[in-house]
Design an enzyme around this catalytic site. Sequence first.
Site, PDB file in Angstrom:
ATOM      1  N   GLU A  57      84.744   3.011  56.586  1.00 55.58           N
ATOM      2  CA  GLU A  57      85.743   2.332  55.926  1.00 55.58           C
ATOM      3  C   GLU A  57      87.077   2.685  56.337  1.00 55.58           C
ATOM      4  O   GLU A  57      88.112   2.245  56.561  1.00 55.58           O
ATOM      5  CB  GLU A  57      85.720   2.074  54.505  1.00 55.58           C
ATOM      6  CG  GLU A  57      84.706   0.948  54.145  1.00 55.58           C
ATOM      7  CD  GLU A  57      83.616   1.867  53.714  1.00 55.58           C
ATOM      8  OE1 GLU A  57      82.596   1.031  53.136  1.00 55.58           O
ATOM      9  OE2 GLU A  57      83.156   2.871  54.115  1.00 55.58           O
ATOM     10  N   ASP A 113      80.273   1.931  52.802  1.00 55.40           N
ATOM     11  CA  ASP A 113      79.780   2.483  51.431  1.00 55.40           C
ATOM     12  C   ASP A 113      78.489   1.665  50.955  1.00 55.40           C
ATOM     13  O   ASP A 113      78.135   0.683  51.331  1.00 55.40           O
ATOM     14  CB  ASP A 113      80.755   1.941  50.389  1.00 55.40           C
ATOM     15  CG  ASP A 113      82.319   2.707  50.447  1.00 55.40           C
ATOM     16  OD1 ASP A 113      82.051   3.837  50.946  1.00 55.40           O
ATOM     17  OD2 ASP A 113      83.249   2.465  49.921  1.00 55.40           O
ATOM     18  N   ASP A 134      77.081   0.036  48.770  1.00 59.77           N
ATOM     19  CA  ASP A 134      77.021  -1.081  47.643  1.00 59.77           C
ATOM     20  C   ASP A 134      77.399  -2.569  48.608  1.00 59.77           C
ATOM     21  O   ASP A 134      77.260  -2.734  49.543  1.00 59.77           O
ATOM     22  CB  ASP A 134      78.204  -1.137  46.716  1.00 59.77           C
ATOM     23  CG  ASP A 134      79.399  -1.046  47.255  1.00 59.77           C
ATOM     24  OD1 ASP A 134      79.733  -1.119  48.409  1.00 59.77           O
ATOM     25  OD2 ASP A 134      80.513  -0.812  46.554  1.00 59.77           O
ATOM     26  N   GLU A 156      79.718  -4.497  48.721  1.00 61.38           N
ATOM     27  CA  GLU A 156      81.001  -4.649  49.655  1.00 61.38           C
ATOM     28  C   GLU A 156      80.577  -3.897  50.977  1.00 61.38           C
ATOM     29  O   GLU A 156      81.057  -4.470  52.079  1.00 61.38           O
ATOM     30  CB  GLU A 156      82.208  -4.059  49.006  1.00 61.38           C
ATOM     31  CG  GLU A 156      82.640  -4.956  47.875  1.00 61.38           C
ATOM     32  CD  GLU A 156      83.080  -6.458  48.308  1.00 61.38           C
ATOM     33  OE1 GLU A 156      83.790  -6.655  49.228  1.00 61.38           O
ATOM     34  OE2 GLU A 156      82.633  -7.527  47.782  1.00 61.38           O
ATOM     35  N   TYR A 160      79.464   8.426  44.855  1.00 60.40           N
ATOM     36  CA  TYR A 160      80.106   7.193  45.067  1.00 60.40           C
ATOM     37  C   TYR A 160      80.643   6.896  43.762  1.00 60.40           C
ATOM     38  O   TYR A 160      79.777   6.692  42.865  1.00 60.40           O
ATOM     39  CB  TYR A 160      79.132   6.195  45.767  1.00 60.40           C
ATOM     40  CG  TYR A 160      79.868   4.978  46.193  1.00 60.40           C
ATOM     41  CD1 TYR A 160      80.969   5.024  47.058  1.00 60.40           C
ATOM     42  CD2 TYR A 160      79.289   3.650  45.610  1.00 60.40           C
ATOM     43  CE1 TYR A 160      81.549   3.964  47.375  1.00 60.40           C
ATOM     44  CE2 TYR A 160      79.901   2.718  46.139  1.00 60.40           C
ATOM     45  CZ  TYR A 160      81.059   2.405  46.774  1.00 60.40           C
ATOM     46  OH  TYR A 160      81.701   1.506  47.218  1.00 60.40           O
ATOM     47  N   ARG A 215      81.629   3.734  42.481  1.00 58.30           N
ATOM     48  CA  ARG A 215      81.415   2.234  41.937  1.00 58.30           C
ATOM     49  C   ARG A 215      79.823   1.943  41.764  1.00 58.30           C
ATOM     50  O   ARG A 215      79.134   1.916  42.867  1.00 58.30           O
ATOM     51  CB  ARG A 215      81.942   1.182  43.159  1.00 58.30           C
ATOM     52  CG  ARG A 215      83.232   1.291  43.390  1.00 58.30           C
ATOM     53  CD  ARG A 215      83.888   0.126  44.256  1.00 58.30           C
ATOM     54  NE  ARG A 215      85.293   0.127  44.338  1.00 58.30           N
ATOM     55  CZ  ARG A 215      85.884   0.847  45.254  1.00 58.30           C
ATOM     56  NH1 ARG A 215      85.390   1.699  46.253  1.00 58.30           N
ATOM     57  NH2 ARG A 215      87.325   0.885  45.210  1.00 58.30           N
ATOM     58  N   HIS A 266      73.115   2.695  41.706  1.00 62.81           N
ATOM     59  CA  HIS A 266      73.367   3.963  42.527  1.00 62.81           C
ATOM     60  C   HIS A 266      73.196   5.212  41.251  1.00 62.81           C
ATOM     61  O   HIS A 266      73.222   4.943  40.104  1.00 62.81           O
ATOM     62  CB  HIS A 266      74.710   4.122  43.087  1.00 62.81           C
ATOM     63  CG  HIS A 266      74.849   3.059  44.063  1.00 62.81           C
ATOM     64  ND1 HIS A 266      74.033   2.645  45.374  1.00 62.81           N
ATOM     65  CD2 HIS A 266      75.869   1.782  44.073  1.00 62.81           C
ATOM     66  CE1 HIS A 266      74.448   1.761  45.918  1.00 62.81           C
ATOM     67  NE2 HIS A 266      75.519   0.990  45.236  1.00 62.81           N
TER      68      HIS A 266
END
Length: 908
Positions: free
Chosen positions: A7, A80, A82, A84, A296, A298, A343
């Site tokens: 990203e 990432d 997840d 998103e 990570y 989130r 996670h």
Amino acid sequence: MPVVVVESPAKAKTINKYLGDDFTVLASYGHVRDLPPKDGSVDTDNDFEMIWEIGSDSRKHVKAIADALKDDDTLILATDPDREGEAISWHLQEALTKRKAIKKTTAVSRVVFNAITKSAVTEAMKNPRDVDAPLVEAYLARRALDYLVGFNLSPVLWRKLPGAKSAGRVQSVCLRLIVEREMEIEAFKPQEYWSVRAVLETPRGQSLEARLTVLGGKKLDKFDLATAEAAELAVHAVTSRSLSVQSVEAKPANRNPSAPFMTSTLQQEASRKFGFGARQTMSLAQRLYEAGYITYMRTDGIDMAPEAVMAARDAIKDRYGENYLPKSPRMYKNKAKNAQEAHECIRPTDMTRDAGTLRVTDTDQRRLYDLIWKRTLASQMAAARMERTTVDIGSDDGQVMLRATGQVVLFDGFIKVYEEGRDDVADDDDKRLPQVAQGDAMKLSSAALIADFDKATGSGDAVTEAPDGPRRAKSAVLSENGAVLGQQHFTQPPPRYTEATLVKRMEELGIGRPSTYASIVTTIQDRGYVTKDRNRLIPEDKGRLVTAFLMNYFRKYVGYDFTADLESQLDDVSAGERAYKEVLDQFWRDFSAAIAETSELRITEVLEKINEVLEPHLFPPKEDGTDPRLCPNCGAGRLSMRTARSGGAFIGCSNYPECRYTRPFGPPLEGEEAERAIPPEGKLLGTDDGDEIRVFKGRFGPYVQRGPVTEEQPKPPRQSVPKGWSPEDLTLEQGVKLLSLPREIGPHPEDGVTIWSNIGRYGPYLKHAETISHKGGTNANLDDVEEVFTIGMNRAVEVLASKPKRGKPAATKPLKELGEHPDGGPVAVMKGRYGPYVKWGKVNATLPESIEPDAITMDQALELISAKAAKSGGRKRAAPKKKAAAKKKPAAKKTAKKAAATSNTDEG
């Protein structure tokens, strides 16, 4: 070289360091596609087909990835881990396939890692997979739902509730929480109660404090001492009896550490300990993650990888000794329903590394890392061992009993490293008590509580002192010897939400997910629905209006259970247990019907409904029992909420236009606030030359006005109130002074053209022109508003002379001259508004952060210029223009048409 896409450039830089020169690591800079902000981007009549558009800022990043794929037919999507991140990878794959950068021969894979460390990244590269379709579908469902609510509900708000902004699916529910809490606070009726405490002395000369728990042989409940008189009797009952220790009870107790952080608990603890907002916390955590310091950030998981648990245990043993290790590792159960989005917890990637060893200069990043590191280690440490002691002290007749509580820490365990913060102040029951034994005689410690009595009555309470009796005031009663204190208390309303407690409440209700908490809390503040004051969230009146409207006409869609259930359905989609279009279809069928039902609503009907809902807030009961909605001006009309053309709301009389009474939206102001407030019709400052001078709060700021708006004078004289002047405290003299502007200073001594002083949009200034409204002339800023009224000719001429003359600005001096370009023309490093850049003719190439302006070489500069020129399509040329060739005759019309057709289909 295989192309790896992540990203952010910071993440790309770290990963490139681990993968080496055999890989090309590029950044997508977040999402590359989104739904265009227009109606029809989600086609509800065509199976919820979604139209995606590459953002203007993202086109160059997609092109860079596509260009890189020309040299290697391998694409690795490493965004990432997840929903998103999965969506970004899917968007990239779709966009690159559409522009034919991904061919049938292109090997496309998806890799995920929970931490940006060499071992995690290299291990991920060994375990590629395809893009996870259920996770992508959960993203598509969420994005479509948010779009359908936003683009269908927001216009209803604009039409029916002027001044309201957009209404988001989850943001509206979050706003409801804050508004309802504020209404609870406003409706709260405090209840008085009293407590009695005493300071007693042991036979060994030590003292302890105890509170009264039994009076007249009966156990006291919270509200049993309801008045000062009851408290005084209780104080007398304690002082008039001999007291001794009736019982001593000591119980061992263990305290276990909290689980390691997940997103919500990190946001809560960072708010409690540092005052960080949710967005600030996530921004700091993002940078720590991208630098490879934490996992990570989130996540809704609290479990820890086995190797991380063992690393934490080793770090604890090395730093604090084996005593601080529990016999077996602590295992924390993950609360997340959806295993695919669960996670590992948020933890350091290296347990041996404390904040002091980080190569980080940002203080807030270091503080947040220290919090995460301590919480992680503490979660694997031994329990703290306590001994809690309760001492009951009473009279032999059993009529009076006091209790003292305390505790002793026998072994600190995890507390040595970290202790979780609390949202509410806990009872003071952790103090250490002196040694006492059953049967010990206790005497009152003389004058021990005089200071507390003085503090309690420091607000000006009148103190009465009876002969041989207690000192008494409105809020406290003190025994004659100063050892027993009765103190007044009132029950407190529920506290306003902080960002931390709001996130906690959302999590409890099942509203939102780790990746959305920060944006939800931030959005309602950005829209002006909520303000933050001393870390507490307070709803603005426009936030109350929106909530009242939604609760009456779209109650289902701001329901806590409904929103939580919808989140649960989205979890089912991401787990592959439910079709996402089924969720969309079910939602849209009912929601579109609810939207249609509001089409016939009249604004007056909506406003009257909101008047009813907000009546306790807008029209609170009066002490004299009269109707709070009766107009105080005409005594006949009823007050109600109205909306102005500018979009604001106010309270007005139903007898308009005969009665023009108005007041600001909200509850009626009282006392000094009411006198200072500026009502919608303006605050009268006085009269000057027969004209009323009023101050108004306008759409573009406060201003003063001479006389009313009439047909003869539709635009009466007005002047803005300058910054630094309080419109509420403006005087008639100041108003007249402002309305005297613009001020003519006189003709300029050199050319005879008038010099004026005035206050404009950007503050006080001078103008050198025939008239103040003349578009030409020279303007010069003044430093102080007062100068507008006092500046003389000499000073005005000096200020105007010091203003730079119009014309072509002087050439900027280069930071570094590199020499001649091979195609001709100088190459130099320049200082720009957004950072240093390389300049050659009309080509400006931004200097990367990794290259210092003083250190750049000509070869590096030529490479940057070449890349920039290629991106610009060769339109910018630097070499001197050659003599233009003679113009050819126009081509035949047929040829021209063909050229035009070709031009129109060219994608550039």
